[in-house]
Design a protein around this motif. Structure first.
Motif, mmCIF file in Angstrom:
data_model
loop_
_atom_site.group_PDB
_atom_site.id
_atom_site.type_symbol
_atom_site.label_atom_id
_atom_site.label_comp_id
_atom_site.label_asym_id
_atom_site.label_seq_id
_atom_site.Cartn_x
_atom_site.Cartn_y
_atom_site.Cartn_z
ATOM 1 N N VAL A 52 0.846 -1.198 0.000
ATOM 2 C CA VAL A 52 0.000 0.000 0.000
ATOM 3 C C VAL A 52 0.879 1.245 0.000
ATOM 4 O O VAL A 52 1.752 1.396 0.868
ATOM 5 N N ASP A 53 0.667 2.120 -0.964
ATOM 6 C CA ASP A 53 1.330 3.423 -0.991
ATOM 7 C C ASP A 53 0.572 4.347 -0.034
ATOM 8 O O ASP A 53 -0.581 4.713 -0.275
ATOM 9 N N ASN A 54 1.246 4.699 1.064
ATOM 10 C CA ASN A 54 0.598 5.466 2.143
ATOM 11 C C ASN A 54 1.049 6.922 2.145
ATOM 12 O O ASN A 54 0.929 7.606 3.161
ATOM 13 N N THR A 55 1.559 7.397 1.012
ATOM 14 C CA THR A 55 2.125 8.747 0.955
ATOM 15 C C THR A 55 1.125 9.814 1.380
ATOM 16 O O THR A 55 1.423 10.683 2.189
ATOM 17 N N LEU A 56 -0.081 9.745 0.830
ATOM 18 C CA LEU A 56 -1.019 10.841 1.032
ATOM 19 C C LEU A 56 -1.543 10.911 2.469
ATOM 20 O O LEU A 56 -1.705 11.987 3.031
ATOM 21 N N ALA A 57 -1.767 9.765 3.071
ATOM 22 C CA ALA A 57 -2.354 9.751 4.423
ATOM 23 C C ALA A 57 -1.305 9.999 5.502
ATOM 24 O O ALA A 57 -1.627 10.550 6.558
ATOM 25 N N THR A 58 -0.070 9.593 5.275
ATOM 26 C CA THR A 58 0.996 9.513 6.295
ATOM 27 C C THR A 58 0.623 8.429 7.323
ATOM 28 O O THR A 58 -0.552 8.080 7.462
ATOM 29 N N PRO A 59 1.614 7.944 8.075
ATOM 30 C CA PRO A 59 1.301 6.897 9.060
ATOM 31 C C PRO A 59 0.363 7.378 10.170
ATOM 32 O O PRO A 59 -0.248 6.555 10.844
ATOM 33 N N LEU A 60 0.232 8.688 10.355
ATOM 34 C CA LEU A 60 -0.733 9.155 11.358
ATOM 35 C C LEU A 60 -2.149 9.096 10.802
ATOM 36 O O LEU A 60 -3.113 9.006 11.556
ATOM 37 N N GLY A 61 -2.286 9.157 9.509
ATOM 38 C CA GLY A 61 -3.616 9.150 8.902
ATOM 39 C C GLY A 61 -4.142 7.762 8.590
ATOM 40 O O GLY A 61 -5.362 7.558 8.500
ATOM 41 N N GLN A 62 -3.227 6.798 8.438
ATOM 42 C CA GLN A 62 -3.657 5.458 8.021
ATOM 43 C C GLN A 62 -2.526 4.477 8.302
ATOM 44 O O GLN A 62 -1.370 4.783 8.054
ATOM 45 N N ARG A 63 -2.891 3.268 8.803
ATOM 46 C CA ARG A 63 -1.860 2.278 9.104
ATOM 47 C C ARG A 63 -2.145 0.973 8.358
ATOM 48 O O ARG A 63 -2.740 0.036 8.886
ATOM 49 N N PRO A 64 -1.697 0.919 7.088
ATOM 50 C CA PRO A 64 -2.036 -0.223 6.224
ATOM 51 C C PRO A 64 -1.598 -1.572 6.775
ATOM 52 O O PRO A 64 -2.254 -2.580 6.501
ATOM 53 N N LEU A 65 -0.490 -1.626 7.544
ATOM 54 C CA LEU A 65 -0.050 -2.930 8.052
ATOM 55 C C LEU A 65 -1.107 -3.518 8.997
ATOM 56 O O LEU A 65 -1.296 -4.728 9.055
ATOM 57 N N GLU A 66 -1.812 -2.648 9.727
ATOM 58 C CA GLU A 66 -2.880 -3.134 10.613
ATOM 59 C C GLU A 66 -4.108 -3.579 9.823
ATOM 60 O O GLU A 66 -4.965 -4.281 10.336
#
Ligand code: PLP
Length: 392
Positions: free
Chosen positions: A190-204
């Protein structure tokens, strides 16, 4: 949950850091060693091509293309933010988002494998596609919205997700797609660039890799290019690490250090920029010349329902369309607080007419606006004034 999360996304139930420190606290301390008397809190960048290495050549630090303590601290910080409370997750930093993306793809797939990419993702993906195909990899594409990638998963080796998509801001259901991909034996990035890790945590949400450009909101000052990959230690992540070592796609220590310093302010930047992005979207929604307005945090947006289930914050990018190319150009020229520039996520607001690059399938008047840390009232006023001035 923690109320200071990034700009008001709904926090999914079962948050593993429910009783841990808040996100501001975590961002300020991420990846930092315990304080040492008379030493700086964030140790300075380590400039080293090689390390003193007597005897057997074992780590932790051997040669500058393999490891560097400044990377390690940044990688720890990213791991803590992408996967709080999990010791099994590791991160790798790269000199750009594209270096991170291509390292995952090319380390995981072989000729004869099939890969699923979004057809509305980052503008360089079609060029990545061409190279994958040149090596005999089958590439299938589908749009992000409506989880359309589900339809082309059969037999794939790897599913690439970008949500929210850049620049269209469509959102797909990461959990649903990851479950389907895993059922067929595919890995999920998952490319998480736009959300940042504070906005979205794809590994979870089930991803095997989270990948991002740290050039954008993660670092936020528009002064550094960086990328990262994070995922469970061993297995596929090990192949990504080997790829970095062999290809030599490594970040400079100065860039890694600047990025780590910038992460300490991530929570406050994200919170403020996301909140202002929502105010901007609400103001633009009322304007008769604005069509196709997209912001996943805006109730009623096509992405809002799924975004509010899987995101903790909705990002700082708002996109919309003005009636013509000329109108969009006059609008951009009339803005005083928004620089005409590409990229996004910086403290200074930026905007551009995406059509000028020719890569995205967007209308001529399509504008991608990145909301910075200016005062919300000032920014909204500037945008509305520029809309009025450019109408004439
Ligand atoms: C910018 C961007 C990239 C590429 O990152 P670079 O740091 O410019 O190489 C990849 N994915 C998305 C979603 C981006 O916005």
């Amino acid at each position: 949950m923690n109320d200071s999360a990034a700009g008001g996304g709904a926090v999914p139930a079962g948050d593993p850091v429910a009783s841990g420190p808040g996100e501001g606290t975590r961002a300020v301390r991420a990846g930092l060693p315990e304080p040492v008397a008379y030493e700086p809190t964030l140790p300075g960048p380590v400039f080293a091509a090689h390390f003193h290495l007597p005897g057997e050549p074992t780590g932790p630090y051997t040669y500058g293309r393999h490891e560097n303590p400044t990377w390690t601290r940044l990688e720890d910080a990213i791991g803590e933010l992408e996967a709080p409370g999990r010791d099994d997750v590791t991160a790798l930093v790269f000199p750009s988002g594209m270096a991170a993306i291509t390292s995952v793809l090319f380390s995981q797939v072989r000729s004869g494998d099939a890969v699923v990419l979004p057809d509305d993702g980052y503008q360089a993906l079609p060029q990545v596609r061409a190279r994958l195909e040149a090596y005999g990899v089958e590439v299938r594409t589908a749009p992000t919205g409506g989880d359309a990638q589900l339809g082309v998963l059969e037999g794939a080796k790897l599913l690439w997700i970008e949500t929210p998509s850049n620049p269209g801001l469509d959102v797909c259901d990461i959990r649903r797609l990851a479950d389907a991909a895993h059922a067929g034996g595919a890995l999920v990035a998952v490319d998480n660039t736009l959300a940042t890790p504070l906005g979205q945590r794809p590994l979870e949400l089930g991803a095997d890799f989270v990948v991002a450009s740290g050039t954008k909101q993660l670092t936020g000052h528009g002064d550094v290019l960086l990328g990262y990959v994070a995922g469970p230690r061993g297995g596929p992540m090990e192949a990504v690490g080997d790829w970095r070592k062999v290809m030599g796609t490594i970040p400079g220590p100065m860039e890694a250090w600047l990025a780590h310093r910038s992460i300490s302010t991530l929570q406050m930047r994200v919170e403020r920029q996301n909140a202002t992005a929502l105010s901007v979207a609400e103001a633009l929604r009322e304007h008769p010349d604005v069509t196709g307005l997209r912001y996943p945090g805006l109730p009623g947006d096509a992405s809002h329902e799924i975004a509010s289930r899987q995101m903790r914050g909705y990002g700082c990018v708002v996109s919309f369309t003005l009636p013509s190319r000329a109108r969009a150009e006059r609008f951009l020229g009339a803005l005083r607080l928004v620089d005409e520039a590409t990229s996004f996520g910086g403290l200074r607001s930026t905007a551009e007419r995406r059509g000028r690059w020719g890569g995205d399938a967007v209308p001529e008047g399509f504008i991608r606006l990145s909301v910075g840390a200016e005062d919300s009232g000032d920014l909204v006023a500037d945008l509305l004034r520029a809309l009025e001035e450019s109408a004439r």
